[in-house]
Design a protein around this motif. Sequence first.
Motif, mmCIF file in Angstrom:
data_model
loop_
_atom_site.group_PDB
_atom_site.id
_atom_site.type_symbol
_atom_site.label_atom_id
_atom_site.label_comp_id
_atom_site.label_asym_id
_atom_site.label_seq_id
_atom_site.Cartn_x
_atom_site.Cartn_y
_atom_site.Cartn_z
ATOM 1 N N HIS A 48 0.807 -1.221 0.000
ATOM 2 C CA HIS A 48 0.000 0.000 0.000
ATOM 3 C C HIS A 48 0.839 1.270 0.000
ATOM 4 C CE1 HIS A 48 -3.389 -2.528 2.052
ATOM 5 N NE2 HIS A 48 -3.293 -2.760 0.760
ATOM 6 N N ALA A 242 -9.679 3.819 8.214
ATOM 7 C CA ALA A 242 -10.566 3.085 7.313
ATOM 8 C C ALA A 242 -11.691 4.018 6.919
ATOM 9 C CB ALA A 242 -11.126 1.832 7.993
ATOM 10 N N ALA A 243 -12.307 3.752 5.777
ATOM 11 C CA ALA A 243 -13.367 4.641 5.287
ATOM 12 C C ALA A 243 -14.483 4.768 6.317
ATOM 13 C CB ALA A 243 -13.900 4.109 3.962
ATOM 14 N N GLU A 247 -15.503 8.263 8.476
ATOM 15 C CA GLU A 247 -16.834 8.862 8.364
ATOM 16 C C GLU A 247 -17.539 8.883 9.719
ATOM 17 O OE1 GLU A 247 -21.035 8.431 5.869
ATOM 18 O OE2 GLU A 247 -19.323 7.145 5.362
ATOM 19 N N LEU A 265 -4.870 6.123 5.555
ATOM 20 C CA LEU A 265 -5.987 5.819 4.660
ATOM 21 C C LEU A 265 -5.437 5.537 3.258
ATOM 22 C CD1 LEU A 265 -8.522 8.566 5.800
ATOM 23 C CD2 LEU A 265 -8.925 6.092 5.897
ATOM 24 N N PRO A 267 -5.188 4.803 -0.439
ATOM 25 C CA PRO A 267 -6.219 4.817 -1.475
ATOM 26 C C PRO A 267 -6.584 3.428 -1.980
ATOM 27 C CG PRO A 267 -4.611 6.555 -1.863
ATOM 28 C CD PRO A 267 -4.070 5.723 -0.742
ATOM 29 N N ALA A 268 -5.643 2.484 -1.909
ATOM 30 C CA ALA A 268 -5.913 1.132 -2.388
ATOM 31 C C ALA A 268 -7.026 0.458 -1.605
ATOM 32 C CB ALA A 268 -4.641 0.285 -2.300
ATOM 33 N N GLN A 269 -7.285 0.949 -0.380
ATOM 34 C CA GLN A 269 -8.337 0.357 0.437
ATOM 35 C C GLN A 269 -9.647 1.132 0.348
ATOM 36 O OE1 GLN A 269 -6.292 -0.141 4.376
ATOM 37 N NE2 GLN A 269 -6.715 -2.292 3.956
ATOM 38 N N GLY A 270 -9.708 2.125 -0.512
ATOM 39 C CA GLY A 270 -10.926 2.903 -0.695
ATOM 40 C C GLY A 270 -10.882 4.225 0.040
ATOM 41 N N ARG A 271 -11.467 5.232 -0.580
ATOM 42 C CA ARG A 271 -11.483 6.569 0.014
ATOM 43 C C ARG A 271 -12.765 6.786 0.814
ATOM 44 N NH1 ARG A 271 -7.348 9.587 -2.007
ATOM 45 N NH2 ARG A 271 -6.429 8.921 -3.992
ATOM 46 N N PRO A 272 -12.667 7.458 1.962
ATOM 47 C CA PRO A 272 -13.860 7.676 2.789
ATOM 48 C C PRO A 272 -14.803 8.702 2.176
ATOM 49 C CG PRO A 272 -11.985 8.818 3.744
ATOM 50 C CD PRO A 272 -11.450 8.002 2.601
ATOM 51 N N ALA A 273 -16.095 8.546 2.461
ATOM 52 C CA ALA A 273 -17.107 9.518 2.041
ATOM 53 C C ALA A 273 -17.279 10.527 3.170
ATOM 54 C CB ALA A 273 -18.419 8.818 1.720
#
Length: 343
Positions: A48, A242-243, A247, A265, A267-273
Motif C-alpha cells: 500500500h 478506514a473509510a 466517516e 488511509l 487509497p488502495a483500500q478505498g477513500r472515505p465519504a
Amino acid sequence: MRALVFETFGGPLTVREVPAPDPAPGGVVVRVGASGICRSDWHAWQGHDPDVVVPHVPGHELAGTVTAVGRDVRRWRVGDRVTVPFVNACGACAQCAAGDPQVCPHQTQPGFTHWGSLAEFVALDAADVNLVALPDELGLATAAALGCRFATAFRAVVQIARVQAGEWVAVHGCGGVGLSAVQIAAAAGARVVAVDVAEGALALARQFGAEHTVAGGGDGVADRVTELTGGGAHVSLDALGAAATCENSVRSLRPRGRHVQVGLLPPAQGRPAVPMERVIALELQVLGSHGMAAHAYPELLGLIAAGRLRPQELVTRELGLDEAGAALADVGRTPGIAVVTSF
C-alpha cells in the motif's frame, strides 16, 4: 545480520541473513534492542506504500544503541541509547526550518523508504536532527512504542486537537494508536468514548481510562457516541484509518468539533465519504496528524518520567524475531502493542 524479509507484497515473511547497513555521512547505524510491530508495517507488506521496494525489511518503531556514526555527525557517539520518530527529516528544508520536520518533503522512513528495524541493525538518516536520547530508566521495549504509536497519539491529542479537561473525546479504533490516545486523553482530564469491533480492545480501553465503550462495525456508531456525549464529541479521532471509521468520526462530532485523522488511509483500500455538508453546517475542523518531531519528545518523556503517562502498560507482548512474521500478518487481532525484543 538477521532480519525479517519479504520478497513479494503479501508474500512469505521469513527471517534470514542479509547484509548489515553502513552509516550515511550524516547518519548512524543502531543495534536494535526493540522494534514494535505496527499496522503501518502491515500496509508496507501489503504493497500500500509506493516507497516500498522488494525485497524489503519492515519495521519503524525502534529503540537501541548506536554502533556506528557517519563522519558528519556531531551530537551522537557509539554507545548512546536512542529512539527516533518514524519520520526522519532532512533538517535543511523550509518545513524543517519552521519546526515542522514531521512534514519534511525530503523525509526518509525506516521500514518504508529503506530497510527497517525488524532486524539486528538499522540505518537512520540525518542523525543530528532525528535521534532522541533515552533516559536510562526507560526500557527499550517501552521506548520502541514511542516511535510511532504513542508519540503519534500524543501529538494528535495534545498538539493537534488541543484537548482540554472536561471535553468529550471519541477514539475510533483501539489498536496501539487508539489505546495510546485513550490513555493520553484521559490523563489530560478528558472524558473518553472508545469504539472498536473487538471486546478485548474495548476492555483495555476501559482499563486505560475510557468512560464509555461502543461496539463498532455496524450502523449507528455515530448516533451512539452522540447519545453518550450529550450531543457529540468535542474531539473525535480516527485512530484506525478506514473509510468507515473516518466517516463515523466526523459524524460523531458536536457543532464546532474537531476531527483528527491519525490512522493511514491508503487509497488502495478505498477513500472515505467525508460528509462535507456536515463539516460546513456545523463548522467542524478536519485535521491531519503525522507522527511527532524529535524536538517535541522532551515534553512526552517528562510526562512519562513523572508517571502521568504509562506507555509501558500498552506493551502486551514481547516477541522474538522468529515470531515477528506471524505477528505482522495477524496485526490487529490481539489487543495492545507487540514488540520484538530478541533478535
